[in-house]
Design a protein around this motif. Structure first.
Motif, PDB file in Angstrom:
ATOM      1  N   THR A 653       0.647  -1.295  -0.343  1.00  8.88           N
ATOM      2  CA  THR A 653       0.376   0.645  -0.006  1.00  8.88           C
ATOM      3  C   THR A 653       0.684   0.905   0.088  1.00  8.88           C
ATOM      4  O   THR A 653       1.909   1.232   1.185  1.00  8.88           O
ATOM      5  CB  THR A 653      -0.853   0.365   1.456  1.00  8.88           C
ATOM      6  N   LEU A 654       0.442   2.012  -1.114  1.00  8.85           N
ATOM      7  CA  LEU A 654       1.343   3.014  -0.784  1.00  8.85           C
ATOM      8  C   LEU A 654       1.025   4.118  -1.610  1.00  8.85           C
ATOM      9  O   LEU A 654      -0.237   4.850  -1.700  1.00  8.85           O
ATOM     10  CB  LEU A 654       2.464   2.674  -1.914  1.00  8.85           C
ATOM     11  N   ALA A 655       1.367   5.831  -0.962  1.00  9.25           N
ATOM     12  CA  ALA A 655       1.441   7.014  -1.239  1.00  9.25           C
ATOM     13  C   ALA A 655       1.674   7.696  -2.690  1.00  9.25           C
ATOM     14  O   ALA A 655       2.433   6.882  -3.109  1.00  9.25           O
ATOM     15  CB  ALA A 655       1.725   8.134  -0.267  1.00  9.25           C
ATOM     16  N   ASP A 656       1.319   8.436  -3.182  1.00 10.75           N
ATOM     17  CA  ASP A 656       2.150   9.375  -4.322  1.00 10.75           C
ATOM     18  C   ASP A 656       3.437   8.604  -3.994  1.00 10.75           C
ATOM     19  O   ASP A 656       4.209   9.368  -3.140  1.00 10.75           O
ATOM     20  CB  ASP A 656       1.362  10.259  -4.707  1.00 10.75           C
ATOM     21  N   GLY A 657       4.226   8.719  -4.798  1.00 15.18           N
ATOM     22  CA  GLY A 657       5.726   9.175  -5.280  1.00 15.18           C
ATOM     23  C   GLY A 657       6.478   8.635  -6.346  1.00 15.18           C
ATOM     24  O   GLY A 657       6.094   6.823  -6.765  1.00 15.18           O
ATOM     25  N   GLU A 658       7.577   7.839  -6.697  1.00 13.12           N
ATOM     26  CA  GLU A 658       8.167   7.180  -7.342  1.00 13.12           C
ATOM     27  C   GLU A 658       9.246   5.922  -6.610  1.00 13.12           C
ATOM     28  O   GLU A 658       9.655   6.457  -5.085  1.00 13.12           O
ATOM     29  CB  GLU A 658       9.548   7.962  -7.650  1.00 13.12           C
ATOM     30  N   TYR A 659       8.873   4.834  -6.592  1.00  9.41           N
ATOM     31  CA  TYR A 659       9.452   3.873  -6.346  1.00  9.41           C
ATOM     32  C   TYR A 659      10.162   2.754  -6.762  1.00  9.41           C
ATOM     33  O   TYR A 659      10.184   2.757  -8.103  1.00  9.41           O
ATOM     34  CB  TYR A 659       8.420   3.033  -5.886  1.00  9.41           C
ATOM     35  N   THR A 660      10.905   2.079  -6.621  1.00  6.52           N
ATOM     36  CA  THR A 660      11.523   0.660  -7.441  1.00  6.52           C
ATOM     37  C   THR A 660      10.988  -0.604  -6.200  1.00  6.52           C
ATOM     38  O   THR A 660      11.418  -0.741  -5.015  1.00  6.52           O
ATOM     39  CB  THR A 660      13.290   0.573  -7.044  1.00  6.52           C
ATOM     40  N   PHE A 661      10.603  -1.512  -6.842  1.00  8.34           N
ATOM     41  CA  PHE A 661      10.218  -2.199  -6.435  1.00  8.34           C
ATOM     42  C   PHE A 661      11.507  -3.099  -6.921  1.00  8.34           C
ATOM     43  O   PHE A 661      11.810  -3.837  -7.901  1.00  8.34           O
ATOM     44  CB  PHE A 661       9.320  -3.146  -6.629  1.00  8.34           C
ATOM     45  N   GLY A 662      11.932  -4.554  -5.173  1.00 10.88           N
ATOM     46  CA  GLY A 662      13.261  -5.617  -5.717  1.00 10.88           C
ATOM     47  C   GLY A 662      12.197  -7.154  -4.853  1.00 10.88           C
ATOM     48  O   GLY A 662      12.089  -6.611  -3.438  1.00 10.88           O
ATOM     49  N   VAL A 663      12.992  -8.212  -5.729  1.00 14.15           N
ATOM     50  CA  VAL A 663      12.469  -9.498  -4.727  1.00 14.15           C
ATOM     51  C   VAL A 663      13.984 -10.677  -5.371  1.00 14.15           C
ATOM     52  O   VAL A 663      14.524 -10.122  -6.333  1.00 14.15           O
ATOM     53  CB  VAL A 663      11.401  -9.951  -5.448  1.00 14.15           C
ATOM     54  N   ARG A 664      14.058 -11.078  -4.388  1.00 12.89           N
ATOM     55  CA  ARG A 664      15.771 -12.048  -4.301  1.00 12.89           C
ATOM     56  C   ARG A 664      14.553 -12.699  -3.614  1.00 12.89           C
ATOM     57  O   ARG A 664      14.090 -13.528  -3.099  1.00 12.89           O
ATOM     58  CB  ARG A 664      16.522 -11.365  -3.847  1.00 12.89           C
TER      59      ARG A 664
END
Length: 864
Positions: A653-664
C-alpha cells in the motif's frame, strides 16, 4: 682486587659491545631437513663464518640490518672504510657506495641501526682531551646507497650531540627517533639522548633532548662504575599520545669505598657491582610504574660486607663483579638482560694495581613487565653459566655475554665471548652461545653438531687456528630467528662474523577461522585465518586446495571456489625455514550458485494511479523470497535491510511517489545477488500545468518567449505527460511544448492575447483548470507633435514649448542644443538662454516602451 685504572679500562673496552636491531626479510629457502639449533648457518658465506683480513687491521664494533635482509656493519675494514653492507650470503653489496664499503670522514662509528625507511643511523665517540669529560658524541645518517642524508642535521651529521660521555648503544624508536645511551662524565651517570628524525634533539624528552640519571642504590655514593651498556625500546600502544619507553641496562657499584693502610697510605676500591635496569618515560623521567615505583631494578644486587682483608703487603677482596651488557623486550612485555658475573670465590689480589685473577661467567636476569624479578626463571630471576669449566685460581678466565636474543618456545639465547689463558701471556678467545629454557635451565636441544645431546652451550672459532683470541663485540637477532655475532681478533688483526641457526623446531600450524569441518557454505569465496603459535620472527605460510600444489599465502586467505566438495590445507614455514610436516586442513562443500529471480506478468504500469499494485514473480529453483519497496528511481541497489520475507502476489500500500520494487530468491546455494527490480510511479492526481514565465501584461515584443512546467516529475520514465500551448487573439497559433523556454515561431500583431497551457498524462487525465496568461502586444511607436513654440527671433531669454502625442499615457524626453535627452512634461520652459541660435527636440515614449523614431524639432534665435 681490580684497581681503578683497570676498572676504567674494562669499562672503555665495553664501549664496543651492544645489541643491534633486527635483520629482516631474509627469504625462505626450503631446507632438505630440519636444521640443528646451534648449527652454523651455511647460507652465510657457505659455512656460517666470515672474516675480513686487511693489510692494516680490522674490527667490527656493531651490526644492524635492513628490512630486505642486507646487513650493515661498522668498525674498521679495508683501507679507510668504516662501514660495510653485506648481502644475505655474506658478500659485499655493490649497490652501497659501489663496492659495499664506505668511509665516514673524521668519525669512526661504533654503533649503528637502520630506521623504518632503510636509512643507516650511526653514532661515533670523539675524544677532545684527556678524561671522560672530554668525550663528545657524533650522530649521523646515510641513505641506503651510502651517501650522507642531508635532511639529517643539515649535512647528514649532528657533530655536537649534547653531553660528554662514553658511547654505549643506539636504537631507533617507533617515531624514527634515534636514542643514544652512554655513561656521563666521571661520575658514570646514565645519560640518554633522543634526536628527532631531522637530527636535532627533541625538546619533549627532558626539555633539551637529554637526561642524566644516577642509578646507584647507595644514596651518597659517587662512583665511576655506573656504566650504561645497552638500550631497547618498549613501543607505545597504537594510541595517542605516543609513549615509547626507553629501557637501559648496565652495571653499577652497590657498595661504598673503603681505605686500607698497606706499605703506607693507599686507597683500595671495593668493586661490588650489580646488574641495573631502568625504564624511562617518553618525557625522560624514571617510570613510576617500574620496579616498585623507583624506575630502577637491581636483579643481581649484592648485599653484605666488603669481604676485604689484609694478607702481608696485599689487600684481598672477594669481589662480586657483574654487569649487564645486553637487554631485550620480550613479546609478553617481560625483560631479559645478559652480561657477566664473577663466579670465583677466591679473593682477588691487588698489589700496586697488579692484574687481578678473575673467573667471569655468563649471567642472565629475567624481569616481569613491572620490573620485579621473575621467580619462574631459575627461582629468583637470575642465573649464571660458565661456558667452559672454571679453573681454580685462574689468572684469567672470562665468559662475557654481550648479546641476548629470543629463541623458539620462549627460550633465550645469550651470546658473547669465552676467553681463557692459553699459556703465559696468551689468551684463547672464542665466540660463545648459551640457550636457556623459559625456566632458566640450559636447553639440551641447543646442539651445534648433533653428535650427542647438547648441553645448551658451545663455542665457535671463526678462523683457525682455534687458539686465536677472538672477541665478540656485537650480537644481533636475525629476522629468521638466527643469531649473529660480530667482533674480531687482535693478533693477527681481522674482523669476524658468525651466524648460527637458532630454530630447528618445526612450527605447528593452527587454523583460527573458516568453514567448519564437514560444513556446507553458500558462497564461492572461502576465507581462512591461521597462525603458528609461539614462533618468533616472521612466519610465512603455504596453502593448497584439493590436488593443487602448495603456494605462498597469508592470513586471512580468500579464494573463489566452484560448487562441490573441497579440501583446504595450510602449513607454516617459520623464520628459520622449518616447515610444518603435518599441515592442518578442513573438508567442506561449496553450494554457491544462487537462484535467478524473475518478475512475471501482469505487472503494474510504470505510471499508475493504483496505490496497491500487485507484483508476481518466480525463481529458477524452488526457494523463498524477500521483497523490498524503496523510495526513488534509478537506485543502484536496494539496501539489504529493506528486504523482508514475501510471496508472489505481493501487494504493498503506497502513497503518491516514485518507487523501486525489488525481489530476490534464496535456496541452499545462497541468495540471488542480483534481485529483480521494477521502477514505477504512483500518481492519484490529475496533472497541473504551471506557467513558469510569460510576457508582461503589456509588451512591445512581437516574438515573446514562454516557459512552462508541471508540478509532476517528468524524468522517470520520460513521456508520462504531454503539454499543449495555445494563443488566442489577432494571431492564434497552437503547438506542443516542453518545459524548456520556447517561442511560437511567428511575429505577433498588435492586440490582446490569451496564452493557455493544457497538460495531459498517460492516463488521459488533463488539468481541470488549465493555466492561462493575458498580455497585450503593442509594437507600434507613438508620434510627437509640437503645439506651441516661441518666435523664430526673440529677445526673450527663456523659451516655452508645448507638445502632445497620438497615444494616451505617453511620456516625453526633451533635448536642448544637442544635449542628452531628459524626461520632460508639456509645457516645457527652457532655462535662461544666451544670445544666439538654439535647437529644441522632443520625442514621445508609449507605455509599451516604443519610442517615436521621428522627433519633433524646432530651431530659433535669441537676439541681444
Amino acid at each position: 682486587m681490580i684497581g681503578e685504572n683497570q676498572v676504567k679500562a674494562i669499562r672503555n673496552a665495553r664501549i664496543l659491545a651492544g645489541v643491534a636491531g633486527v635483520l629482516a626479510g631474509f627469504g625462505l629457502a626450503a631446507p632438505s631437513a630440519l636444521a640443528l639449533d646451534g648449527a652454523l648457518d651455511t647460507v652465510f658465506d657457505t659455512d656460517g663464518k666470515l672474516t675480513f683480513e686487511p693489510v692494516t687491521g680490522a674490527s667490527i664494533a656493531d651490526i644492524a640490518a635492513f628490512a630486505d635482509g642486507r646487513m650493515v656493519a661498522v668498525g674498521e675494514f679495508q683501507g679507510a672504510a668504516d662501514m660495510a653492507v653485506l648481502k644475505r650470503d655474506g658478500s659485499l653489496d655493490s649497490s652501497f657506495s659501489g663496492d659495499g664499503l664506505a668511509d665516514i670522514p673524521t668519525f669512526a662509528p661504533t654503533e649503528v641501526a637502520v630506521d623504518a625507511d632503510g636509512k643507516i643511523v650511526w653514532a661515533a665517540q670523539v675524544s677532545t682531551g684527556q678524561g671522560a669529560q672530554n668525550v663528545t658524541l657524533k650522530v649521523g645518517r646515510n641513505l641506503a646507497s651510502g651517501v650522507p642524508d642531508i635532511t639529517f642535521a643539515g649535512d647528514g651529521v649532528n657533530d655536537n650531540v649534547l653531553g660528554n660521555r662514553a658511547l654505549d648503544d643506539l636504537v631507533i624508536d617507533s617515531d624514527r627517533q634515534a636514542v643514544v645511551v652512554g655513561s656521563f662524565g666521571t661520575d658514570g651517570d646514565f645519560q640518554i639522548t633522543k634526536l628527532n628524525p631531522d637530527g636535532n634533539p627533541t625538546t619533549e624528552f627532558g626539555g633539551d633532548g637529554q637526561v642524566d640519571i644516577n642509578v646507584s642504590p647507595v644514596a651518597d655514593l659517587q662512583t665511576d662504575f655506573e656504566s650504561a651498556e645497552a638500550v631497547t625500546i618498549e613501543p607505545h600502544p597504537e594510541t595517542l599520545p605516543r609513549d615509547d619507553k626507553v629501557i637501559v641496562a648496565g652495571g653499577v657499584d652497590v657498595n661504598a669505598t673503603i681505605q686500607h693502610q698497606v706499605a703506607g697510605p693507599r686507597v683500595a676500591h671495593v668493586l661490588e657491582s650489580s646488574f641495573v635496569i631502568i625504564r624511562v618515560t617518553d618525557a625522560g623521567n624514571l617510570d613510576p610504574t617500574f620496579a616498585g615505583g623507583g624506575g630502577r631494578s637491581y636483579p643481581n644486587i649484592v648485599t653484605g660486607s666488603s669481604d676485604c682483608d689484609q694478607t702481608g703487603s696485599a689487600v684481598r677482596c672477594a669481589q662480586e663483579y657483574e654487569s649487564a651488557n645486553a637487554v631485550m623486550l620480550e613479546a609478553d612485555g617481560q625483560i631479559a638482560a645478559a652480561g657477566f658475573t664473577d663466579a670465583d670465590p677466591t679473593a682477588d689480589v691487588d698489589t700496586e694495581d697488579a692484574v687481578s685473577n678473575q673467573s667471569l661467567d655468563f649471567a642472565v636476569a629475567h624481569l616481569n613487565a613491572n620490573g620485579t624479578t621473575d621467580t619462574g626463571f631459575s627461582g629468583d630471576g637470575r642465573v649464571s653459566t660458565p661456558v667452559a669449566a672454571n679453573v681454580a685460581n685462574p689468572i684469567f678466565d672470562a665468559d662475557k655475554a654481550i648479546g641476548i636474543a629470543a629463541g623458539p618456545g620462549n627460550t633465550i639465547v645469550a651470546s658473547g665471548t669465552s676467553t681463557k689463558e692459553a699459556g703465559v701471556g696468551n689468551f684463547d678467545g672464542d665466540f660463545a652461545f648459551v640457550r636457556y629454557l623459559s625456566n632458566g635451565t640450559l636447553d639440551p636441544a641447543f646442539d651445534h653438531d648433533g653428535a650427542t645431546l647438547g648441553n645448551g652451550k658451545f663455542t665457535v672459532s671463526v678462523r683457525p687456528p682455534s687458539t686465536e683470541s677472538e672477541i665478540a663485540t656485537s650480537a644481533a637477532l636475525l629476522a629468521n630467528g638466527n643469531v649473529a655475532l660480530a667482533g674480531g681478533n687482535i693478533n693477527p688483526e681481522y674482523a669476524a662474523i658468525a651466524v648460527i641457526r637458532n630454530d630447528g623446531t618445526a612450527p605447528n600450524t593452527s587454523i583460527g577461522s573458516g568453514p567448519a569441518e564437514g560444513s556446507t557454505i553458500t558462497t564461492n569465496k572461502a576465507t581462512f585465518t591461521f597462525s603458528a603459535p609461539g614462533e618468533p620472527g616472521t612466519t610465512k605460510f603455504e596453502c593448497k586446495y584439493d590436488a593443487e600444489a602448495f603456494i605462498p599465502c597469508g592470513s586471512p586467505y580468500l579464494k573463489a571456489l566452484s560448487d562441490g566438495a573441497h579440501i583446504f590445507n595450510v602449513r607454516a614455514r617459520d623464520a628459520a625455514g622449518n616447515v610444518d610436516p603435518t599441515p592442518t586442513g578442513r573438508t567442506f562443500t561449496v553450494d554457491a550458485t544462487p537462484p535467478e529471480t524473475n518478475l512475471t506478468a501482469p505487472l503494474p504500469q510504470a505510471f499508475t494511479a493504483d496505490t496497491t499494485p500487485t507484483f508476481s514473480f518466480n525463481s529458477s529453483t524452488p526457494g523463498t523470497f524477500e521483497c523490498a519497496v524503496a523510495d526513488g528511481h534509478g537506485l543502484p541497489e536496494i539496501d539489504d535491510s529493506e528486504f523482508a520475507t514475501c510471496t508472489s502476489g505481493f501487494t504493498p500500500t503506497l502513497a503518491d511517489g516514485e518507487y523501486t520494487f525489488g525481489v530476490r530468491a534464496s535456496d541452499g546455494g545462497g541468495t540471488d545477488p542480483t534481485p529483480a527490480e521494477f521502477e514505477f510511479e504512483v500518481d492519484t492526481d490529475a496533472p497541473n500545468g504551471v506557467i513558469v514565465s510569460a510576457p508582461d501584461a503589456l509588451t512591445n515584443d512581437r516574438t515573446p518567449t514562454f516557459a512552462v512546467s508541471t508540478d509532476e516529475p517528468l524524468d522517470i520514465p520520460e513521456g508520462e505527460f504531454s503539454m499543449t500551448c495555445a494563443l488566442s487573439g489577432p494571431v492564434s497559433p497552437s503547438t506542443p511544448c516542453t518545459d524548456a523556454p520556447f517561442e511560437f515561431g511567428q511575429s505577433l500583431s498588435d492586440g490582446v492575447y490569451t496564452f493557455t497551457l493544457t497538460v495531459t498524462d498517460t492516463l488521459a487525465r488533463s488539468d481541470a483548470t488549465p493555466a492561462t496568461s493575458l498580455f497585450t502586444v503593442d509594437g507600434t511607436p507613438p508620434e510627437t507633435d509640437l503645439t506651441k513654440k516661441p518666435k523664430k527671433r526673440s529677445t526673450k531669454k527663456r523659451a516655452k514649448f508645448e507638445f502632445t502625442s497620438n497615444e494616451a499615457g505617453a511620456s516625453f524626453e526633451c533635448s536642448l542644443d544637442g544635449k542628452s535627452p531628459e524626461a520632460c512634461d508639456s509645457p516645457f520652459k527652457t532655462p535662461k538662454l544666451k544670445p544666439g541660435k538654439h535647437k529644441f527636440q522632443v520625442g514621445a515614449l508609449d507605455p509599451a516602451g516604443n519610442a517615436d523614431p521621428t522627433l519633433a524639432k524646432y530651431s530659433f534665435k535669441v537676439k541681444r
